[in-house]
Design a protein around this motif. Structure first.
Motif, PDB file in Angstrom:
ATOM      1  N   GLY A   1      -0.501  12.622  39.463  1.00 29.06           N
ATOM      2  CA  GLY A   1      -1.380  12.043  38.460  1.00 29.06           C
ATOM      3  C   GLY A   1      -1.568  12.905  37.229  1.00 29.06           C
ATOM      4  O   GLY A   1      -2.131  12.453  36.235  1.00 29.06           O
ATOM      5  N   VAL A   2      -1.075  14.155  37.282  1.00 28.68           N
ATOM      6  CA  VAL A   2      -1.224  15.049  36.140  1.00 28.68           C
ATOM      7  C   VAL A   2       0.008  15.006  35.245  1.00 28.68           C
ATOM      8  O   VAL A   2      -0.090  15.092  34.025  1.00 28.68           O
ATOM      9  CB  VAL A   2      -1.499  16.489  36.614  1.00 28.68           C
ATOM     10  CG1 VAL A   2      -1.477  17.464  35.446  1.00 28.68           C
ATOM     11  CG2 VAL A   2      -2.840  16.559  37.327  1.00 28.68           C
ATOM     12  N   ALA A   3       1.186  14.844  35.838  1.00 27.77           N
ATOM     13  CA  ALA A   3       2.431  14.865  35.072  1.00 27.77           C
ATOM     14  C   ALA A   3       2.488  13.681  34.104  1.00 27.77           C
ATOM     15  O   ALA A   3       2.005  12.586  34.401  1.00 27.77           O
ATOM     16  CB  ALA A   3       3.624  14.823  36.021  1.00 27.77           C
ATOM     17  N   ARG A   4       3.104  13.909  32.939  1.00 23.87           N
ATOM     18  CA  ARG A   4       3.270  12.851  31.947  1.00 23.87           C
ATOM     19  C   ARG A   4       4.271  11.815  32.453  1.00 23.87           C
ATOM     20  O   ARG A   4       5.210  12.132  33.180  1.00 23.87           O
ATOM     21  CB  ARG A   4       3.793  13.438  30.637  1.00 23.87           C
ATOM     22  CG  ARG A   4       2.930  14.494  30.008  1.00 23.87           C
ATOM     23  CD  ARG A   4       3.625  15.076  28.781  1.00 23.87           C
ATOM     24  NE  ARG A   4       3.828  14.042  27.773  1.00 23.87           N
ATOM     25  CZ  ARG A   4       3.110  13.936  26.661  1.00 23.87           C
ATOM     26  NH1 ARG A   4       2.141  14.796  26.439  1.00 23.87           N
ATOM     27  NH2 ARG A   4       3.353  12.984  25.796  1.00 23.87           N
ATOM     28  N   ARG A   5       4.079  10.581  32.001  1.00 21.49           N
ATOM     29  CA  ARG A   5       5.050   9.530  32.331  1.00 21.49           C
ATOM     30  C   ARG A   5       6.320   9.680  31.502  1.00 21.49           C
ATOM     31  O   ARG A   5       7.413   9.367  31.949  1.00 21.49           O
ATOM     32  CB  ARG A   5       4.434   8.153  32.090  1.00 21.49           C
ATOM     33  CG  ARG A   5       3.272   7.818  33.012  1.00 21.49           C
ATOM     34  CD  ARG A   5       2.829   6.358  32.819  1.00 21.49           C
ATOM     35  NE  ARG A   5       1.720   6.010  33.690  1.00 21.49           N
ATOM     36  CZ  ARG A   5       0.447   6.177  33.360  1.00 21.49           C
ATOM     37  NH1 ARG A   5       0.129   6.688  32.175  1.00 21.49           N
ATOM     38  NH2 ARG A   5      -0.503   5.849  34.201  1.00 21.49           N
ATOM     39  N   THR A   6       6.157  10.152  30.271  1.00 20.35           N
ATOM     40  CA  THR A   6       7.300  10.369  29.390  1.00 20.35           C
ATOM     41  C   THR A   6       7.197  11.755  28.792  1.00 20.35           C
ATOM     42  O   THR A   6       6.089  12.295  28.638  1.00 20.35           O
ATOM     43  CB  THR A   6       7.326   9.329  28.250  1.00 20.35           C
ATOM     44  OG1 THR A   6       6.113   9.399  27.508  1.00 20.35           O
ATOM     45  CG2 THR A   6       7.502   7.914  28.812  1.00 20.35           C
ATOM     46  N   PRO A   7       8.312  12.364  28.432  1.00 20.49           N
ATOM     47  CA  PRO A   7       8.251  13.694  27.811  1.00 20.49           C
ATOM     48  C   PRO A   7       7.485  13.639  26.495  1.00 20.49           C
ATOM     49  O   PRO A   7       7.433  12.604  25.829  1.00 20.49           O
ATOM     50  CB  PRO A   7       9.727  14.041  27.568  1.00 20.49           C
ATOM     51  CG  PRO A   7      10.492  13.134  28.469  1.00 20.49           C
ATOM     52  CD  PRO A   7       9.683  11.881  28.593  1.00 20.49           C
ATOM     53  N   PRO A   8       6.868  14.750  26.081  1.00 17.08           N
ATOM     54  CA  PRO A   8       6.177  14.755  24.787  1.00 17.08           C
ATOM     55  C   PRO A   8       7.172  14.544  23.646  1.00 17.08           C
ATOM     56  O   PRO A   8       8.325  14.997  23.715  1.00 17.08           O
ATOM     57  CB  PRO A   8       5.549  16.153  24.735  1.00 17.08           C
ATOM     58  CG  PRO A   8       6.368  16.983  25.666  1.00 17.08           C
ATOM     59  CD  PRO A   8       6.808  16.057  26.757  1.00 17.08           C
ATOM     60  N   ALA A   9       6.734  13.866  22.616  1.00 16.95           N
ATOM     61  CA  ALA A   9       7.615  13.546  21.486  1.00 16.95           C
ATOM     62  C   ALA A   9       7.690  14.733  20.545  1.00 16.95           C
ATOM     63  O   ALA A   9       7.214  14.698  19.399  1.00 16.95           O
ATOM     64  CB  ALA A   9       7.096  12.309  20.763  1.00 16.95           C
ATOM     65  N   LEU A  10       8.298  15.812  21.017  1.00 21.22           N
ATOM     66  CA  LEU A  10       8.435  17.015  20.206  1.00 21.22           C
ATOM     67  C   LEU A  10       9.702  16.941  19.359  1.00 21.22           C
ATOM     68  O   LEU A  10      10.681  16.298  19.745  1.00 21.22           O
ATOM     69  CB  LEU A  10       8.492  18.251  21.111  1.00 21.22           C
ATOM     70  CG  LEU A  10       7.269  18.491  21.993  1.00 21.22           C
ATOM     71  CD1 LEU A  10       7.495  19.686  22.901  1.00 21.22           C
ATOM     72  CD2 LEU A  10       6.025  18.704  21.137  1.00 21.22           C
ATOM     73  N   PRO A  11       9.724  17.599  18.213  1.00 20.24           N
ATOM     74  CA  PRO A  11      10.951  17.591  17.403  1.00 20.24           C
ATOM     75  C   PRO A  11      12.085  18.304  18.129  1.00 20.24           C
ATOM     76  O   PRO A  11      11.860  19.295  18.841  1.00 20.24           O
ATOM     77  CB  PRO A  11      10.534  18.330  16.127  1.00 20.24           C
ATOM     78  CG  PRO A  11       9.333  19.099  16.489  1.00 20.24           C
ATOM     79  CD  PRO A  11       8.630  18.334  17.562  1.00 20.24           C
ATOM     80  N   GLU A  12      13.282  17.820  17.946  1.00 20.40           N
ATOM     81  CA  GLU A  12      14.470  18.386  18.584  1.00 20.40           C
ATOM     82  C   GLU A  12      15.325  19.038  17.502  1.00 20.40           C
ATOM     83  O   GLU A  12      15.902  18.356  16.647  1.00 20.40           O
ATOM     84  CB  GLU A  12      15.249  17.288  19.313  1.00 20.40           C
ATOM     85  CG  GLU A  12      14.440  16.618  20.419  1.00 20.40           C
ATOM     86  CD  GLU A  12      15.200  15.509  21.111  1.00 20.40           C
ATOM     87  OE1 GLU A  12      16.251  15.800  21.719  1.00 20.40           O
ATOM     88  OE2 GLU A  12      14.757  14.345  21.018  1.00 20.40           O
ATOM     89  N   LEU A  13      15.418  20.379  17.563  1.00 16.03           N
ATOM     90  CA  LEU A  13      16.155  21.138  16.553  1.00 16.03           C
ATOM     91  C   LEU A  13      16.877  22.304  17.204  1.00 16.03           C
ATOM     92  O   LEU A  13      16.495  22.772  18.284  1.00 16.03           O
ATOM     93  CB  LEU A  13      15.217  21.689  15.471  1.00 16.03           C
ATOM     94  CG  LEU A  13      14.494  20.707  14.565  1.00 16.03           C
ATOM     95  CD1 LEU A  13      13.134  20.362  15.136  1.00 16.03           C
ATOM     96  CD2 LEU A  13      14.328  21.297  13.173  1.00 16.03           C
TER      97      LEU A  13
END
Length: 538
Positions: free
Chosen positions: A61-73
């Motif tokens: 219940g703590v883990a995110r359902r989707t990865p965070p939308a962080l920039p990819e560089l």
């Protein structure tokens, strides 16, 4: 002539162009995109994992359902991006920063950054067991004791995360104290002054108080007769900065405190301008019941564009039970024998609670502690004396610039001055803000003042103890040069900057919350993510 010619002088002196009267400066400009715009799916950098880092298993219940939308560089893109931004920024490491009056933008020794980058500080977690953080708790405890000595107060809390948070904490203590005496509902007014920091009035308003503001008298002091008329059974407290943001120290400050006490209120000292009075005056000695310090100003932790900050609120003995918690207490041992001591977190019995999560802003607490310990008691007083000397030297230089003036010229100044360009503006039509933008073309910072502009066409300078006489001469020469330009070419000054990345903005959206975008997600939601070339390239 051959470089191997034995007749040549071995160290021939080449001609050097003379140094210009004012330093040549041109800020880098990269038109850098927002980092999210640089992102491309699948790009990766190189990370350095922590040594022997164990795998982390998160509870259900703590883990995110989707990865965070962080920039990819890629790594070089990240380095390039932030170095470009740094080149577009003026700061205390690059420029003469005396133009940030009221904010005490002093130099922060880099050795103190070494301390906070040490893994024993940088990798602390606020939920660690107390027995694993005894060293940092001792630093908190010792800095609290130092600040009680500097202020004369009985106890200090380092829990607030900023100066304004410390002001709000003091207001919450004031409210809790009056409520404990059955006067919480009756005492609903807070008195402050026009040249105290606006955070005093703002925090009082947020805390639910009616705010009464005292205007200056003919001497530049808060009008004491207006205070006599304002105090009464509804008075909860006086919140006052002294010296005020004009640099004027109120010589009747004890009388102000006694008037408030006689009406049953408390007196709270905003010491954000303490840089010129360290080791010389103390809040408690003037009768104050509460005070606060900004560690990110007076005690040399980086101001960092308004954060990360750190605040400290101190109180007299009757108010200690109401302090925000936790605070650090020492159990056992004797002074000078850390081996025999244990440091523990406690909450005062009638505490107003937390002002921020956990204890405080540990990196800035460590920086402040290191700064104080390097100076010692005599060094702290020397800080104040040097700051006052620098300020009055700069005052002498600025007064000599035609068009610049000093309100209440008969009054001495402490650590800063709020000047006025009113004469220059009336002569040329060039305003203080425009002079400040043009000054940026020479690589220096400049600040006007808090609104409203009670001092017309204001500019506020505070050199602190950090700057040399040569620095102050250079800064004053830049102001004198821009003032001359305003007379000779007013439109040239009005159209600045020419060598800076700063630009003029349309302020109309500042009062329209529908236009605000505090995050990239909000920007995309409000504006569709569409950015025109005109918007990107002002």
């Amino acid at each position: 002539m051959s470089s191997h010619d034995s007749t040549a002088e071995p160290f021939a002196i080449l001609p050097v162009a003379p140094k210009p009267a004012l330093r040549r400066f041109h800020q880098a400009r990269w038109d850098e995109e927002v980092i999210f715009e640089l992102s491309r799916p699948g790009r990766r950098g190189i990370g350095v994992p922590a040594p022997d880092a164990p795998p982390v298993e998160l509870p259900e219940g703590v883990a995110r359902r989707t990865p965070p939308a962080l920039p990819e560089l890629s790594q070089n893109q990240v380095v390039r991006h932030y170095l470009r931004l740094s080149q577009e920024t003026l700061g205390a490491d690059l420029n003469i920063d005396v133009g940030q009056g009221t904010c005490t933008m002093k130099y922060s020794p880099k050795v103190n950054d070494t301390f906070v980058r040490d893994p024993r500080i940088a990798e602390l977690h606020p939920l660690q067991p107390e027995e694993t953080v005894q060293g940092v708790l001792e630093i908190y405890w010792r800095l609290e004791r130092i600040l009680t000595e500097v202020s004369g107060m009985a106890r200090v809390s380092l829990q607030p995360g900023a100066g304004s948070a410390a002001i709000y904490a003091n207001l919450a203590v004031i409210r809790a104290y009056h409520a404990s005496r059955g006067e919480g509902g009756q005492r609903d007014q807070v008195i402050t002054t026009m040249f105290s920091h606006p955070s005093n009035a703002a925090c009082a308003k947020v805390a639910g108080y009616e705010v009464i503001t005292l205007m200056p008298d003919a001497e530049g002091n808060p009008d004491i007769e207006a205070l006599r008329a304002a105090v009464g059974p509804r008075t909860a407290a006086l919140l006052i900065t002294n010296p005020e943001d004009t640099g004027i120290f109120n010589p009747r400050i004890r009388e102000f405190v006694e008037l408030v006490h006689a009406a049953g209120g408390l007196a709270c000292y905003d010491q954000a301008n303490a840089n010129g009075i360290l080791g010389i005056t103390r809040a408690r000695d003037a009768g104050f019941d509460l005070c606060h310090f900004n560690l990110h100003k007076t005690f040399s932790t980086p101001h960092a564009c308004g954060g990360p900050a750190a605040g400290a609120c101190g109180v007299a003995e009757p108010l200690v039970p109401f302090l925000p918690g936790p605070v650090v207490d020492r159990v056992g041992g004797v002074e000078g024998d850390p081996e025999g001591s244990t440091f523990t977190l406690t909450v005062p019995e009638r505490s107003i609670g937390k002002i921020r999560p956990f204890l405080g802003v540990t990196p800035n607490v460590v920086r402040a502690y290191a700064w104080v310990m390097a100076l010692g008691a005599e060094g702290l007083r020397e800080v104040a004396e040097t700051a006052v000397l620098n300020n009055n030297y700069l005052l002498h230089k600025v007064r000599a610039i035609p068009g610049a003036s000093v309100p209440w010229p008969q009054r001495r100044r402490v650590e800063q001055v709020r000047y006025s360009w009113q004469e220059l503006a009336e002569e040329t039509g060039v305003h203080s803000e425009e002079i400040g933008v043009r000054a940026a073309d020479f690589g220096v910072h400049y600040w006007t003042s808090h609104h409203p502009y009670v001092v017309p066409e204001p500019f506020t300078l505070e050199p602190t103890e950090s700057y040399s006489r040569e620095d102050l001469d250079e800064y004053a020469a830049i102001l004198a040069h821009v003032a001359d330009e305003a007379r000779e070419q007013p439109e040239f000054v009005k159209n600045a900057p020419y060598r800076q990345t700063v630009h003029r903005i349309d302020p109309s959206s500042l009062d329209n919350p529908a236009q605000w975008s505090p995050s990239w997600r909000a920007y995309r939601r409000k504006h569709g993510g569409a950015r025109t070339e005109a918007a990107d390239r002002p």
